[in-house]
Design an enzyme around this catalytic site. Structure first.
Site, PDB file in Angstrom:
ATOM      1  N   PHE A   1      -2.335  -7.919  -3.966  1.00 56.93           N
ATOM      2  CA  PHE A   1      -3.313  -8.689  -2.936  1.00 56.93           C
ATOM      3  C   PHE A   1      -3.317 -10.179  -3.844  1.00 56.93           C
ATOM      4  O   PHE A   1      -3.170 -10.037  -5.006  1.00 56.93           O
ATOM      5  CB  PHE A   1      -4.637  -8.105  -3.067  1.00 56.93           C
ATOM      6  CG  PHE A   1      -4.813  -7.189  -2.172  1.00 56.93           C
ATOM      7  CD1 PHE A   1      -5.815  -7.357  -0.746  1.00 56.93           C
ATOM      8  CD2 PHE A   1      -4.247  -5.758  -2.058  1.00 56.93           C
ATOM      9  CE1 PHE A   1      -5.893  -6.199  -0.168  1.00 56.93           C
ATOM     10  CE2 PHE A   1      -4.417  -4.889  -1.082  1.00 56.93           C
ATOM     11  CZ  PHE A   1      -5.241  -5.068  -0.118  1.00 56.93           C
TER      12      PHE A   1
ATOM     13  N   PHE B   1      -4.924   9.261   4.407  1.00 60.99           N
ATOM     14  CA  PHE B   1      -5.993   8.987   3.360  1.00 60.99           C
ATOM     15  C   PHE B   1      -5.581   9.273   2.121  1.00 60.99           C
ATOM     16  O   PHE B   1      -4.269   8.870   1.416  1.00 60.99           O
ATOM     17  CB  PHE B   1      -7.122   9.552   3.704  1.00 60.99           C
ATOM     18  CG  PHE B   1      -7.816   9.154   5.159  1.00 60.99           C
ATOM     19  CD1 PHE B   1      -8.221   7.654   5.096  1.00 60.99           C
ATOM     20  CD2 PHE B   1      -8.127   9.897   5.935  1.00 60.99           C
ATOM     21  CE1 PHE B   1      -8.679   7.275   6.223  1.00 60.99           C
ATOM     22  CE2 PHE B   1      -8.909   9.311   7.222  1.00 60.99           C
ATOM     23  CZ  PHE B   1      -9.127   8.132   7.107  1.00 60.99           C
TER      24      PHE B   1
ATOM     25  N   LYS C   1      -1.487   1.997   2.574  1.00 57.78           N
ATOM     26  CA  LYS C   1      -0.491   3.031   2.488  1.00 57.78           C
ATOM     27  C   LYS C   1       0.515   3.183   3.278  1.00 57.78           C
ATOM     28  O   LYS C   1       1.772   3.499   3.112  1.00 57.78           O
ATOM     29  CB  LYS C   1      -1.380   4.319   2.568  1.00 57.78           C
ATOM     30  CG  LYS C   1      -0.740   5.605   2.031  1.00 57.78           C
ATOM     31  CD  LYS C   1      -1.599   6.823   1.738  1.00 57.78           C
ATOM     32  CE  LYS C   1      -2.769   6.872   2.373  1.00 57.78           C
ATOM     33  NZ  LYS C   1      -2.743   6.963   3.958  1.00 57.78           N
TER      34      LYS C   1
ATOM     35  N   LYS D   1     -10.922   0.449  11.176  1.00 54.80           N
ATOM     36  CA  LYS D   1      -9.997   0.353  10.495  1.00 54.80           C
ATOM     37  C   LYS D   1      -8.765  -0.439  10.939  1.00 54.80           C
ATOM     38  O   LYS D   1      -7.817  -0.991  10.177  1.00 54.80           O
ATOM     39  CB  LYS D   1      -9.460   1.991  10.007  1.00 54.80           C
ATOM     40  CG  LYS D   1      -8.416   2.049   8.784  1.00 54.80           C
ATOM     41  CD  LYS D   1      -8.171   3.287   8.493  1.00 54.80           C
ATOM     42  CE  LYS D   1      -7.312   3.733   7.212  1.00 54.80           C
ATOM     43  NZ  LYS D   1      -5.752   3.076   8.040  1.00 54.80           N
TER      44      LYS D   1
ATOM     45  N   THR E   1       1.463   0.324   4.976  1.00 51.59           N
ATOM     46  CA  THR E   1       2.282  -0.821   4.798  1.00 51.59           C
ATOM     47  C   THR E   1       3.342  -0.440   3.557  1.00 51.59           C
ATOM     48  O   THR E   1       4.468  -0.950   3.735  1.00 51.59           O
ATOM     49  CB  THR E   1       1.277  -1.900   4.297  1.00 51.59           C
ATOM     50  OG1 THR E   1       0.072  -2.019   5.431  1.00 51.59           O
ATOM     51  CG2 THR E   1       2.036  -3.115   4.254  1.00 51.59           C
TER      52      THR E   1
ATOM     53  N   ALA F   1      -6.442  12.870   8.367  1.00 47.86           N
ATOM     54  CA  ALA F   1      -6.329  13.780   7.198  1.00 47.86           C
ATOM     55  C   ALA F   1      -7.739  14.216   6.745  1.00 47.86           C
ATOM     56  O   ALA F   1      -7.621  15.169   6.166  1.00 47.86           O
ATOM     57  CB  ALA F   1      -5.662  12.772   5.881  1.00 47.86           C
TER      58      ALA F   1
ATOM     59  N   ARG G   1       2.772   8.578  11.391  1.00 49.85           N
ATOM     60  CA  ARG G   1       1.995   9.133  12.650  1.00 49.85           C
ATOM     61  C   ARG G   1       1.748   7.869  13.501  1.00 49.85           C
ATOM     62  O   ARG G   1       1.704   6.734  13.215  1.00 49.85           O
ATOM     63  CB  ARG G   1       0.735   9.710  12.125  1.00 49.85           C
ATOM     64  CG  ARG G   1       0.732  10.765  11.205  1.00 49.85           C
ATOM     65  CD  ARG G   1      -0.621  10.979  10.480  1.00 49.85           C
ATOM     66  NE  ARG G   1      -0.904   9.936   9.433  1.00 49.85           N
ATOM     67  CZ  ARG G   1      -2.001   9.783   9.137  1.00 49.85           C
ATOM     68  NH1 ARG G   1      -3.306  10.657   9.612  1.00 49.85           N
ATOM     69  NH2 ARG G   1      -2.187   8.815   8.109  1.00 49.85           N
TER      70      ARG G   1
ATOM     71  N   TRP H   1       3.872  -6.763   1.651  1.00 52.47           N
ATOM     72  CA  TRP H   1       3.121  -7.220   2.701  1.00 52.47           C
ATOM     73  C   TRP H   1       3.502  -8.880   2.809  1.00 52.47           C
ATOM     74  O   TRP H   1       3.633  -9.232   4.070  1.00 52.47           O
ATOM     75  CB  TRP H   1       1.654  -7.348   2.220  1.00 52.47           C
ATOM     76  CG  TRP H   1       0.551  -7.849   3.509  1.00 52.47           C
ATOM     77  CD1 TRP H   1       0.527  -7.412   4.367  1.00 52.47           C
ATOM     78  CD2 TRP H   1       0.215  -9.188   3.308  1.00 52.47           C
ATOM     79  NE1 TRP H   1      -0.563  -8.078   5.216  1.00 52.47           N
ATOM     80  CE2 TRP H   1      -0.721  -9.237   4.543  1.00 52.47           C
ATOM     81  CE3 TRP H   1       0.025 -10.224   2.425  1.00 52.47           C
ATOM     82  CZ2 TRP H   1      -1.214 -10.360   4.916  1.00 52.47           C
ATOM     83  CZ3 TRP H   1      -0.602 -11.224   2.734  1.00 52.47           C
ATOM     84  CH2 TRP H   1      -1.414 -11.371   3.761  1.00 52.47           C
TER      85      TRP H   1
END
Length: 652
Positions: free
Chosen positions: A474, A386, A94, A129, A96, A355, A118, A503
């Site tokens: 992906f 999130f 998200k 993460k 990214t 979140a 943020r 990405w």
């Protein structure tokens, strides 16, 4: 990687390499081989005046709030929120996507654009993460500076929060060991009231000008906060995942004793049980994210309720005498931090609430500044943390309600991997190889998992904004799987659904997404925007609306403590505040293992904390913790420094 070609904004055109290096390698290659746009040039290109820029090293700068009055008369740009489906523990990109979309709007399409994100907590950075700079060729650089300390805002929040915690225990200690006369003498050593004391006198309805003029009753009301210890919800914080601090006892030192008034003066330990939260769950962080200027910051910080008196009266940080001091600690933190992406797209980094246990959005100040800087034809992409069930819901019902800003589009990020998980795929665990179901084509799993995507689209449409679904690509994704998701999204009511490869390709890989977002913004009617609930409804009704409408729950159950707190808050006049639910991010329900679209469940509220200064109430549901723990093998195992170059290594 250096290129003589120019992108749509006249900056060096990104030349991605294959295979894509690690995030930190991409960042370091961009910084060393392509170079960062000098801060002054970055600011000038974004319409920021030199007098409004405070450099913080070579790659980041604070933006003065003096820019707000200058920008106020200007039209604002298009406001876009980036959210997602319920993620796997690996994250679905998200951040990214937020960065990649902002890059695409600027570098590929030539629009003025900003990303607002943020500041990452060091908890997940060194835990599971990872950071929050984005990744691959859609990230903020230098990513190690972004992810580690930045400009110290989180440390300022920690300091301010813990000063309040110290003030609480210190005040109770002195009230337990001194007479009213002694307390007054020490609180007013010059025989005068200072400014913050006058605030308390006004709240108490005492109009006296001098401590000497107080009656005995007034003196007692003024000097004694008289805490009900069981009502204190304020905890200490630190920016580290440390499960062993969830429950602690303080005041065990040999000098933390007081005379027991009921046992003939025998000295007893002045201790109590409390705990720690992670810094980004602090109300101070929420205030930072929701304050609109320095005056508002001061009022919000001073209005934070830390507990109640034995008579049931709310006790604020101003009552403690600490509201002004914590504002001083936070004054620089109120200024957003300017950075840039790998394609020199400007980024405002500000605030960092999670979140799942807080509001989950960057600051109002950053969004307001960015929307003015891009102009009426520009675009600001702001991230909601999130899944859409928590970050997006809080963005609409809390952040937009406070700011008055209306988004024109919600971008909903999905991955084939997460949809397969929601369709019944094997458990996904960080640090472990993915099962073959996630690598090989499995259209049926994807079809089943799209129910989760459809529910989030339905939820976003309830707020009256156009929804664009993006499938974050992906390398293991198959064309048939992508088409299933695209069709399911359109059938569920999305405005559009687009595959995006930011990405590996940067902004140009998200160009189709950017075009879809531009069309969605143009087609949006702001008059359709609406909130989910009326603030004047009872607390329990508002919690029930969120639980039923957004999560799909059958109802809500409350512990005895939560019911007592609700009664107390409504009696104190806090019943008209919005609701900020703390729950797991991994499911629409409170059960992290319940994937897809669970049914036949109820939400359990075990306690409700008040964040009166920030402006919301905070139900804690299920088994969610306000300070995470570390796994067996945390991310910090891989982080080190190259002693010859000084480069950080192993940071994702």
């Amino acid at each position: 990687m250096p290129s003589n070609e120019k992108n749509a904004l006249g900056q060096p055109k990104l030349k991605p390499t294959t295979p894509v290096p690690s995030d930190i390698e991409v960042s370091q290659q961009i910084v060393k081989n392509v170079g960062l746009l000098p801060l002054t040039d970055l600011a000038t290109s974004a319409n920021i005046l030199p007098s409004e820029l405070i450099p913080w090293g070579k790659s980041k700068a604070k933006i003065c709030l003096s820019s707000l009055p200058r920008l106020a008369p200007l039209p604002q740009g298009n406001y876009i929120v980036c959210t997602g489906i319920n993620p796997t523990p690996l994250g679905e990109g998200k951040s990214t996507t937020t960065i990649g979309l902002a890059q695409a709007l600027g570098a590929a399409l030539g629009h003025n654009s900003f990303a607002c994100i943020r500041q990452p907590s060091q908890g997940p950075t060194f835990g599971i993460k990872g950071g929050a700079a984005g990744g691959g060729y859609a990230q903020v650089v230098p990513m190690e500076e972004f992810n580690l300390h930045l400009t110290g805002d989180i440390h300022a929040v920690t300091a301010a929060n813990n000063l309040v915690a110290a003030a609480i225990d210190t005040r109770m200690f002195h009230e337990a060991s001194q007479s009213d006369e002694a307390l007054l003498r020490r609180l007013c050593p010059t025989g005068e009231f200072n400014a913050i004391m006058r605030r308390r006198l006004q709240k108490l309805g005492i109009g006296k000008e001098s401590p000497a003029d107080l009656t005995a009753e007034e003196r007692r009301k003024f000097v004694r906060l008289d805490f009900d210890v069981d009502s204190i919800t304020w905890q200490r914080v630190l920016d580290t995942c440390d499960r062993h601090l969830r429950r602690v006892e303080v005041g065990l030192g040999p000098k933390e004793t007081v005379k027991n008034k009921e046992a003939g003066g025998e000295r007893v330990q002045h201790s109590r049980k409390t705990g720690f939260d992670i810094t980004v769950a602090s109300e101070v962080m929420a205030v930072l994210a929701l304050a609109t200027d320095l005056t508002d910051l001061r009022e919000k910080l001073g209005a934070m309720v830390v507990g109640y008196s034995k008579a049931g009266e709310p006790i604020t940080t101003d009552d403690l005498g600490v509201g002004g001091a914590i504002t001083v600690l936070m004054k620089d933190a109120l200024m957003p931090t300017l950075m840039q992406t790998v394609e020199r797209t400007p980024v405002l980094v500000h605030a960092g609430p999670f979140a799942n246990i807080a509001t989950g959005n960057s600051s109002i100040v950053a969004d307001e500044i960015a929307l003015k800087l891009v102009g009426k034809d520009g675009y600001v992409v702001t991230e909601a943390g999130f899944g859409a069930d928590i970050g997006m819901e809080k963005f609409f019902n809390i952040k937009c309600r406070t700011s008055g800003l209306k988004p024109k589009c919600a971008v909903l990020v999905a991955t084939i991997r997460a949809l397969k998980m929601h369709g019944g795929g094997p458990v996904v665990k960080a640090g472990q190889p993915l099962a073959t179901e996630y690598i090989e084509e499995n259209v049926e799993l994807v079809k089943k998992g799209c129910a989760n995507l459809a529910k989030h689209i339905e939820n976003a449409n309830k707020f009256g904004v156009n929804v664009v679904v993006t499938i974050n690509k992906f390398k293991t994704d198959k064309a048939a799987e992508v088409e299933v998701v695209r069709q399911a999204a359109m059938d569920a009511g999305a405005y559009d659904a687009v595959l995006s490869d930011h990405w590996s390709q940067g902004g140009y890989g998200a160009a189709d997404l950017a075009r879809a977002v531009v069309k969605a913004c143009q087609a949006n009617d702001e008059a359709n925007f609406k909130f989910l609930y009326d603030l004047n409804l009872p607390i329990k009704t508002k919690v029930e609306i969120i639980s039923k409408e957004i999560y799909g729950a059958d109802g809500v159950d409350y512990s005895d403590l939560a019911l007592k707190q609700i009664e107390q808050y409504e009696k104190s006049g806090f019943g008209n505040l919005p609701i900020c639910v703390a729950k797991t991010q991994y499911s629409l329900s409170c059960d992290a293992a319940a994937k897809g679209v669970p049914t036949g469940f109820r939400i359990t509220v075990r306690e409700i904390r008040s964040c009166v200064g920030a402006g919301f109430l905070y139900p804690i549901c299920g088994d969610i913790n306000t300070i995470p723990g570390l796994p067996t093998r945390p991310g910090f195992y891989d982080v080190d420094i190259d002693l010859e170059t000084g480069d950080v290594i192993g940071l994702f």
